[in-house]
Design a protein around this motif. Structure first.
Motif, PDB file in Angstrom:
ATOM      1  N   SER A 244       0.816  -1.217   0.000  1.00 10.22           N
ATOM      2  CA  SER A 244       0.000   0.000   0.000  1.00 10.22           C
ATOM      3  C   SER A 244       0.847   1.264   0.000  1.00 10.22           C
ATOM      4  CB  SER A 244      -0.934   0.007   1.219  1.00 10.22           C
ATOM      5  OG  SER A 244      -1.840  -1.075   1.169  1.00 10.22           O
ATOM      6  N   GLY A 245       2.163   1.105   0.019  1.00  4.23           N
ATOM      7  CA  GLY A 245       3.025   2.273   0.105  1.00  4.23           C
ATOM      8  C   GLY A 245       2.940   2.942   1.454  1.00  4.23           C
ATOM      9  N   GLY A 246       2.661   2.144   2.485  1.00  6.83           N
ATOM     10  CA  GLY A 246       2.512   2.646   3.840  1.00  6.83           C
ATOM     11  C   GLY A 246       1.070   2.586   4.293  1.00  6.83           C
ATOM     12  N   GLY A 247       0.874   2.398   5.590  1.00  9.43           N
ATOM     13  CA  GLY A 247      -0.481   2.355   6.107  1.00  9.43           C
ATOM     14  C   GLY A 247      -0.585   1.568   7.393  1.00  9.43           C
ATOM     15  N   MET A 248      -1.816   1.216   7.734  1.00 12.95           N
ATOM     16  CA  MET A 248      -2.139   0.414   8.909  1.00 12.95           C
ATOM     17  C   MET A 248      -2.960  -0.772   8.437  1.00 12.95           C
ATOM     18  SD  MET A 248      -3.298   3.739  11.156  1.00 12.95           S
ATOM     19  CE  MET A 248      -3.846   2.840  12.612  1.00 12.95           C
ATOM     20  N   ALA A 249      -2.596  -1.965   8.881  1.00 14.08           N
ATOM     21  CA  ALA A 249      -3.251  -3.169   8.381  1.00 14.08           C
ATOM     22  C   ALA A 249      -3.635  -4.105   9.515  1.00 14.08           C
ATOM     23  CB  ALA A 249      -2.347  -3.898   7.398  1.00 14.08           C
ATOM     24  N   VAL A 250      -4.782  -4.766   9.347  1.00 13.81           N
ATOM     25  CA  VAL A 250      -5.233  -5.814  10.262  1.00 13.81           C
ATOM     26  C   VAL A 250      -5.491  -7.063   9.439  1.00 13.81           C
ATOM     27  CG1 VAL A 250      -7.004  -6.582  11.878  1.00 13.81           C
ATOM     28  CG2 VAL A 250      -6.322  -4.180  11.844  1.00 13.81           C
ATOM     29  N   VAL A 251      -4.918  -8.164   9.883  1.00 17.15           N
ATOM     30  CA  VAL A 251      -5.181  -9.462   9.260  1.00 17.15           C
ATOM     31  C   VAL A 251      -5.894 -10.328  10.293  1.00 17.15           C
ATOM     32  CG1 VAL A 251      -4.156 -11.550   8.287  1.00 17.15           C
ATOM     33  CG2 VAL A 251      -3.172  -9.307   7.742  1.00 17.15           C
ATOM     34  N   CYS A 252      -7.094 -10.790   9.953  1.00 18.90           N
ATOM     35  CA  CYS A 252      -7.875 -11.592  10.896  1.00 18.90           C
ATOM     36  C   CYS A 252      -8.853 -12.471  10.124  1.00 18.90           C
ATOM     37  CB  CYS A 252      -8.627 -10.684  11.867  1.00 18.90           C
ATOM     38  SG  CYS A 252      -9.488 -11.556  13.179  1.00 18.90           S
ATOM     39  N   ASP A 253      -8.898 -13.733  10.483  1.00 15.98           N
ATOM     40  CA  ASP A 253      -9.802 -14.693   9.843  1.00 15.98           C
ATOM     41  C   ASP A 253      -9.616 -14.734   8.330  1.00 15.98           C
ATOM     42  OD1 ASP A 253     -10.960 -15.381  12.305  1.00 15.98           O
ATOM     43  OD2 ASP A 253     -12.398 -13.731  12.176  1.00 15.98           O
TER      44      ASP A 253
END
Length: 331
Positions: A244-253
């Motif tokens: 994404s060229g930077g950011g905040m990410a959540v990986v779930c399920d």
């Protein structure tokens, strides 16, 4: 008690003390006890490290005032900390009070005890009537040159390992031992500027049940930092931020949710209304992992090596007391 005694010593040395109400570090209530008619001139509020959604829902300096008053500080002193004391601290002699020769920067409050702002004036002009600047154009962000770690590279040695312990409501950490604590999770700091490498450690306090998070907001170098339950989820979260060229990410399920931050990996060109919607979606996915709502802010401080006691960098673990890199394995 240590927080207040340390701040009293700073005041005795002529320093200014900032009462901060951020998302991770919250000390306005505790430090309100040191403010009186004598010390108020050297104390002021700040809201360092506070996400946009918190500012929209709770406010900024006005939020600090409400907490201070609820903690026993008089409204008059709280208003001084928010205005004149802050201006004096930064040497801004042209503002901080309504008086001849000072800029007419002020706000009008609604009636009632809640300190709700009804209107804001900038140099005597109603702020809402001032034309807003147009879009600044495309954000410029150098490409992320990091190398994504493999599952094999995230493996840790066996034995008694050092663990970063989160402290609720603070940005300091504890230096713990894996043999003496319960549930811990991996934390990874990936060099975003070159493919030199990454550091792997353990952290206690995120309360993950599943999933992982990652962000390119990690003080002060802003490498990609990630923590989570499984190596696969950590790798997916880091990859999502990089792509994404930077950011905040959540990986779930098995679902990856990303808030891109294309401006240096730290900011977005979105309006605050659009950003709030995106952050609400990210918060919903974060809640599904079982982690605290402030997990992203806590994560961002884990690489700040000037704050005691144990931190993580792309080189590995860093001891803030001896101020040097340390191995994860106790020898």
């Amino acid at each position: 008690m240590y927080l207040r005694s340390g701040s009293k010593r700073k005041l005795s040395l002529g320093m200014c003390v900032f009462l901060r109400e951020g998302d991770a570090a919250k000390n306005v209530a505790a430090l309100s006890k040191i403010v009186n008619d004598v010390t108020a001139a050297r104390c002021c509020f700040c809201t360092d490290d506070r996400h946009a959604d918190s500012r929209v829902r709770e406010g900024s300096i006005d939020h600090c005032i409400r907490i201070a008053v609820q903690s026993g500080m008089s409204l008059e002193l709280a208003l001084r900390l928010a205005t004149l004391s802050a201006a004096d601290c930064f040497g801004l002699a042209d503002r901080g009070m309504i008086a001849p020769g000072r800029l007419a920067d002020f706000c009008v409050l609604q009636d009632g005890p809640e300190f709700c702002v009804s209107s804001v004036y900038k140099r005597g002009v109603l702020a809402s009537s001032i034309p807003k600047p147009g879009p600044a154009g495309q954000c410029i962000c150098p490409p992320f040159s990091c190398r994504i770690p493999t599952k094999e590279e995230l493996a840790l040695p066996t034995g008694n390992l050092r663990v970063i312990g989160l402290v609720p409501g603070e940005i300091i950490t504890e230096a713990l031992e894996s043999s003496k604590v319960g549930s811990v999770h991996k934390v990874v700091s990936v060099d975003r500027y070159r493919s030199a490498g990454f550091g792997v450690g353990l952290v206690k306090g995120f309360s993950f049940v599943k999933g992982a998070i990652a962000a390119s907001i990690s003080h002060d170098a802003h490498n990609i930092i990630s923590a989570g339950v499984t190596d696969e989820e950590i790798i997916s979260a880091v990859t999502a931020v990089k792509d994404s060229g930077g950011g905040m990410a959540v990986v779930c399920d098995g679902i990856t949710t990303v808030l891109p931050l294309p401006c240096g990996g730290l900011m977005t060109p979105l309006s605050y209304e659009e950003l709030l919607v995106r952050m609400d979606g990210l918060a919903e996915r974060l809640q599904a992992t079982g982690a605290s709502p402030t997990a992203f802010m806590s994560l961002s401080f884990l690489s700040l090596t000037v704050i005691p006691h144990l931190r993580i960098t792309p080189r590995g673990l860093f001891d803030g007391d001896s101020f040097k890199d340390v191995p994860i394995l106790f020898e």
